[in-house]
Design an enzyme around this catalytic site. Sequence first.
Site, mmCIF file in Angstrom:
data_model
loop_
_atom_site.group_PDB
_atom_site.id
_atom_site.type_symbol
_atom_site.label_atom_id
_atom_site.label_comp_id
_atom_site.label_asym_id
_atom_site.label_seq_id
_atom_site.Cartn_x
_atom_site.Cartn_y
_atom_site.Cartn_z
ATOM 1 C CG HIS A 1 -5.730 -2.583 0.082
ATOM 2 N ND1 HIS A 1 -4.919 -2.282 -1.016
ATOM 3 C CD2 HIS A 1 -5.295 -1.906 1.228
ATOM 4 C CE1 HIS A 1 -4.168 -1.328 -0.504
ATOM 5 N NE2 HIS A 1 -4.417 -1.248 0.791
ATOM 6 C CB SER B 1 -1.159 -0.137 1.130
ATOM 7 O OG SER B 1 -2.158 0.540 0.866
HETATM 8 C C1 GCU Z 1 -5.483 4.680 1.419
HETATM 9 C C2 GCU Z 1 -4.849 5.735 0.533
HETATM 10 C C3 GCU Z 1 -4.047 4.650 -0.371
HETATM 11 C C4 GCU Z 1 -2.957 3.989 0.290
HETATM 12 C C5 GCU Z 1 -3.609 3.218 1.597
HETATM 13 C C6 GCU Z 1 -2.727 2.553 2.492
HETATM 14 O O1 GCU Z 1 -6.283 3.947 1.196
HETATM 15 O O2 GCU Z 1 -5.799 6.115 -0.235
HETATM 16 O O3 GCU Z 1 -3.292 5.538 -1.290
HETATM 17 O O4 GCU Z 1 -2.322 3.005 -0.381
HETATM 18 O O5 GCU Z 1 -4.283 4.217 2.285
HETATM 19 O O6 GCU Z 1 -1.467 2.685 2.590
HETATM 20 O O7 GCU Z 1 -3.122 1.833 3.487
#
Ligand code: GCU
Length: 440
Positions: free
Chosen positions: A419, A275
Site C-alpha cells: 500500500h 488511500s
Molecule cells: C486505513 C483505512 C483505509 C484507508 C487508509 C488510509 O487503512 O482502513 O480505508 O484507505 O487507512 O487512508 O491510509
Amino acid sequence: MLSMVFLRCASVLVVLGPMAGMACGQDDFTPNYDESKVPEYTLPDPLVMQDGTPVADAETWNTKRRPELLSLFREHVYGRAPGKPEQLHFEVLDNEPQALGGIATRRQVRMHLTEGTDGPSIDVLMYVPNAGRPVPAFLGLNFYGNHTIAPDPNIRLNTNWMRNRGPGIVDNRATDETRGTHAPYWPVEMLVKRGYALVTMYYGDIDPDYDDGFKNGVHAAFDEQVTGPLADDAVRPGDAWGSIAAWAWGLSRCVDYLETDADVNAARVAVIGHSRLGKTSLWAGATDERLALVVSNNSGCGGAALSRRAFGETVSRINTEFPHWFCDNFSQFNNNEAALPVDQHELIALIAPRPVYVASATEDLWADPLGEYLAAYHANPVYKLLGTTGLPRESADLPPADEPIKTGTIGYHLRSGKHDITGFDWQQYLDFADLHLTKE
Ligand code: GCU
C-alpha cells in the site's frame, strides 16, 4: 494463504502473525482474504434506473440516471455538501519565479472561505512549469502539510492541526524537521519536466481527520447550509456531509482558484489521491465535472473497491474505525452491503466520459485489488455508452502485476508491492494524462 491480521491505526500498517486478535483497541475484526468466502452478490446495473427503466442512450444517462446515482451516493454514502461560498476569495501569499533551479514558479495562495482574512482558509502550494502558456495540472491533497512535500525552506509551516506522524508521536505541530519528509511521494520535478503543474493542499486545512462531531474544519463554517439550524444536542441529518465529502469540496474550491490563475489550464486538471485521499479524488471527480481526469491510488473500501465483495476492509469496519468519513446513513449498510442501492463501480461511472485511472498493489489486500479492478471493469458499459474506449480489456480476472492498461479511457494497474504511491505509479499516471490532457 496464511491467515494474517492486518492492523491499521491511523494509516500505520502492522502485519502480525497468524490470527492475532484485536484491531486498534476498538473491536475484533478478522478481514476475509479468501476469495472462496466472498459472498454471492449481484451488482446494481448502472444502466438501469431505480424504477427499472433501462438507460439506452447518452441523453438518458446525462439527464436522468447520472443525477439519480449522484443523489443516491449523496444520500447513502458520502453526504450532501454545500455549494461554493459566496465570499470565497484568494490571496497570493508569495510567488517565486525561479523555483527548482529556474524551471518552475512556486506559488502559495490562501483561499479565504469567508469574508475578510480572519475566517477559515486553505493554503494552496503549487509548482508551475515556466512554460509561457497555461499548463495542465495534477491536483492532490497531502496528508502531512504542504511543507512535507518538498525540502524547499520557503514553503510555509502550517499552524493548524497536523496529522499524527506515527505511534507515540503526540506533537501535532508542523516543524522544520518535517520539511520534505514526504517528498518521495511527490515527484515535483518529474511532473514539471513533463509539463504539468503540481497543485497541493493539506487535507487537515479543510477538515482535521478525527471524529469530533463535525465541530471543526469547514463543517464548523458551513454545516448549517446542509443541516439547517440545529440545537446543540440535535442529531445531524443522516445525509449530512462527512469528511471525505468535505475534502472533495476543498478540491472543488481549489478548482475555483485555478480558474483564476492564468498559468494553469483549469480545463485540464487531473485530481489524484492515495488511500483515503483516493476515495476523496473519486468523489471529487464524481461531483465536480470540471476535473478532467481522476486518479485513485490504492483507495480501497469506500473508494474504488466494490463494497459487496466484503474482501479486506468492509463497510462495517470502515464506519466503526472512521465514523466521520462518510455520512451517518452509510452505517445502515454495515454487514448489509446487499441493501446498498449503489456500489462503487457506479462511483467510477459517474466520472464518465472523463478518463479515470484506478491502481492497486499486490500486497494491499486490505484495499481489495480485485474489487478495485472489478469496479473499473463494471463501469465500462457507461463509458462505452458515452462513446469512449473505456477499459481496453475483456477479462474480469485481475490483470498480471506490473502490466499497466493505460491506452483507454479507463486505466488500471496492479503494482507489485505494498500500500503506497511510488514512482512507478506516477509514471503510469503521467503517461495516461499525456494521452488525455496534452492534445490540442
Ligand atoms: C486505513 C483505512 C483505509 C484507508 C487508509 C488510509 O487503512 O482502513 O480505508 O484507505 O487507512 O487512508 O491510509
